[in-house]
Design a protein around this motif. Structure first.
Motif, short mmCIF file in Angstrom:
data_model
loop_
_atom_site.label_atom_id
_atom_site.label_comp_id
_atom_site.label_asym_id
_atom_site.label_seq_id
_atom_site.Cartn_x
_atom_site.Cartn_y
_atom_site.Cartn_z
N GLY A 255 16.38 -39.56 37.71
CA GLY A 255 14.88 -39.76 38.32
C GLY A 255 14.76 -41.06 38.67
O GLY A 255 13.81 -41.59 39.52
N GLY A 256 15.76 -42.14 38.61
CA GLY A 256 15.37 -43.17 39.28
C GLY A 256 14.44 -44.15 38.62
O GLY A 256 13.97 -45.14 39.36
N VAL A 257 14.17 -44.02 37.39
CA VAL A 257 12.91 -44.77 36.75
C VAL A 257 13.18 -46.24 36.58
O VAL A 257 12.39 -47.13 36.50
CB VAL A 257 12.55 -44.15 35.71
N LEU A 258 14.67 -46.55 36.48
CA LEU A 258 14.92 -47.76 36.34
C LEU A 258 15.33 -48.52 37.66
O LEU A 258 16.00 -49.86 37.47
CB LEU A 258 16.13 -48.04 35.32
N ASP A 259 15.37 -48.04 38.81
CA ASP A 259 15.60 -48.51 39.99
C ASP A 259 17.13 -49.06 40.19
O ASP A 259 17.28 -49.83 40.68
CB ASP A 259 14.65 -49.61 40.24
N GLY A 260 18.05 -48.41 39.42
CA GLY A 260 19.44 -48.63 39.47
C GLY A 260 19.56 -50.08 38.77
O GLY A 260 20.76 -50.55 39.28
N LEU A 267 24.58 -50.13 32.93
CA LEU A 267 25.21 -49.47 33.79
C LEU A 267 24.09 -48.39 34.04
O LEU A 267 24.24 -47.34 33.37
CB LEU A 267 26.52 -49.31 34.06
N THR A 268 23.27 -48.37 35.21
CA THR A 268 22.40 -47.26 35.38
C THR A 268 22.76 -46.52 36.63
O THR A 268 22.94 -46.98 37.70
CB THR A 268 20.95 -47.83 35.73
N LEU A 269 23.06 -45.17 36.61
CA LEU A 269 23.34 -44.24 37.56
C LEU A 269 22.63 -43.14 37.75
O LEU A 269 22.06 -42.54 36.72
CB LEU A 269 24.78 -43.78 37.55
N PRO A 270 22.25 -42.26 38.58
CA PRO A 270 21.54 -41.24 39.02
C PRO A 270 22.27 -40.09 38.37
O PRO A 270 21.78 -38.99 38.26
CB PRO A 270 21.64 -41.08 40.34
N GLY A 271 23.79 -40.08 38.20
CA GLY A 271 24.52 -39.13 37.40
C GLY A 271 25.66 -39.65 36.80
O GLY A 271 26.40 -40.33 37.45
N VAL A 272 26.06 -38.89 35.82
CA VAL A 272 27.44 -39.50 35.09
C VAL A 272 28.35 -38.09 34.79
O VAL A 272 27.79 -37.14 34.38
CB VAL A 272 27.18 -40.27 33.78
N PRO A 273 29.56 -38.30 34.75
CA PRO A 273 30.45 -37.24 34.43
C PRO A 273 30.37 -37.27 32.83
O PRO A 273 31.37 -37.77 32.34
CB PRO A 273 31.89 -37.81 34.84
#
Length: 382
Positions: A255-260, A267-273
């Protein structure tokens, strides 16, 4: 060769286990098709899969803060019943055109169960959460209210003369978990453990960011669609930064609530494996979504669980009772409490040992292979 028709809702957590079982059946030479919203299943089943399109209901935003009976009423009146109404025409067309020997209906895709009973096709239930098969306590009067909704759907779309609960096939219920996490009260449940499905790789994950000299924690709330989701993730990040000398965290933030936000410890990402990342982490912080819980336990990874709603409190209670998780309160957890919970699961041997016991039980259950075997036996009876 037998024909298996999978009927699933447009929810990744429900599609992925079914996709793993379907892939196993296809590898054994059977023919597999899907009744679903095509855009919801293509990533999991592939562009060449045989998909009979089903409509999806109009999206109704979930009011923030719903809990208990109000949350259940919203789930049924604003999602499950409209979903059954929307999916029924496409599901009936799929049954008529594909002529399955066995229909596999997700527990929330009630159109599958109702179409099967109306057409006389043998069917199995695909239960992606242990709450419904595991005796989750309902509020007084709630179960009778749910049954009245089911009776209305059956009168319109199923066999009005049928008497079984359409949430549970009388022939076969597949539960993607183990008994320790469910305490099943529904007869005939087959616990098959995790049915893991290879997912499309998230591009450009910076594997080099992981520091081998520090312990890695994965933080994920799934798709953040709740009030306080941003606050909770921010508190998790703060707890890790307080321990930056020994911890680092990968935060799944679709949701991008931490603005990357990112630094050398978070490490903040919009999707992770997630499936690829879990073997490299030492703990998981999550909302007790069943898929994330069993995928973590599959690797023997202990958890900190912060359930929000629906089946999550039940899942959180079961994994905590099994000794593999510490439960915290989603709405009140702060950096101090989350940090203490992480210290508990990381530093003591008990939670890791419990997680590894559950890992062994999940793997011994057989996963997609066991589920496929049960479906083959049902097809043979059909």
């Amino acid at each position: 060769m037998s024909r298996f028709l999978f009927v699933v809702p447009p929810l990744a957590g429900h599609v992925n286990p079914a996709a793993a079982v379907a892939a196993e059946l296809a590898a054994r030479g059977h023919r597999v098709a899907w009744a679903a919203a095509p855009e919801a299943v293509r990533d999991a089943v592939g562009a060449d899969a045989e998909v009979y399109p089903c409509a999806a209901p109009a999206h109704v935003p979930r009011p923030p803060g719903l809990r208990g009976a109000k949350a259940l009423r919203f789930l049924w009146e604003d999602y499950l019943v409209p979903l059954a109404e929307a999916m029924t025409p496409g599901t009936r067309e799929a049954v008529a055109a594909f002529r399955p020997d066995v229909l596999v209906a997700d527990q929330q895709a009630l159109a599958g169960a109702l179409a099967a009973e109306r057409s006389g096709v043998r069917w199995a239930t695909s239960a992606t959460t242990p709450a419904e098969v595991g005796g989750a306590v309902t509020l007084p009067g709630v179960e009778s209210w749910v049954r009245s909704r089911l009776a209305g759907l059956r009168e319109r779309f199923g066999d009005p003369g049928a008497t079984h609960d359409p949430r549970f096939s009388p022939d076969l219920v597949l539960a993607y978990t183990v008994a320790e996490l469910a305490e099943a009260t529904v007869p005939g449940v087959r616990f098959v453990g995790s049915a893991l499905h290879t997912r499309r790789m998230v591009p450009d994950f910076p594997w080099e960011w992981l520091d081998r000299d520090r312990v890695t924690v994965l933080v994920s709330l799934g798709t953040v669609n709740t009030d306080n989701g941003g606050r909770f993730l921010a508190e998790c990040a703060a707890a890790v930064r307080d321990r930056a000398h020994r911890l680092q965290a990968v935060i799944n933030d679709p949701g991008g609530v931490l603005d990357g936000a990112a630094d050398d410890s978070v490490l903040t990402l919009p999707g992770v494996p997630q499936l690829d990342l879990l073997p490299r982490v030492s703990a998981v912080v999550c909302h007790a979504g069943h898929n994330t819980v069993v995928e973590s336990l599959w690797q023997g990874v202990p958890l900190v669980v912060a359930p929000i709603r629906d089946d999550q409190p039940f899942v959180a209670d079961r994994v905590a009772a099994a000794g593999a998780a510490v439960r915290v309160r989603f709405g009140r957890a702060d950096r101090a409490g989350l940090g203490a919970a992480l210290d508990t699961v990381l530093d003591g041997p008990d939670h890791r040992a419990a997680a590894r016991r559950l890992r062994d039980r999940l793997r011994a259950a057989g996963g997609a292979g066991a589920a496929a075997g049960h479906l083959e036996a049902l097809a043979a009876r059909a």
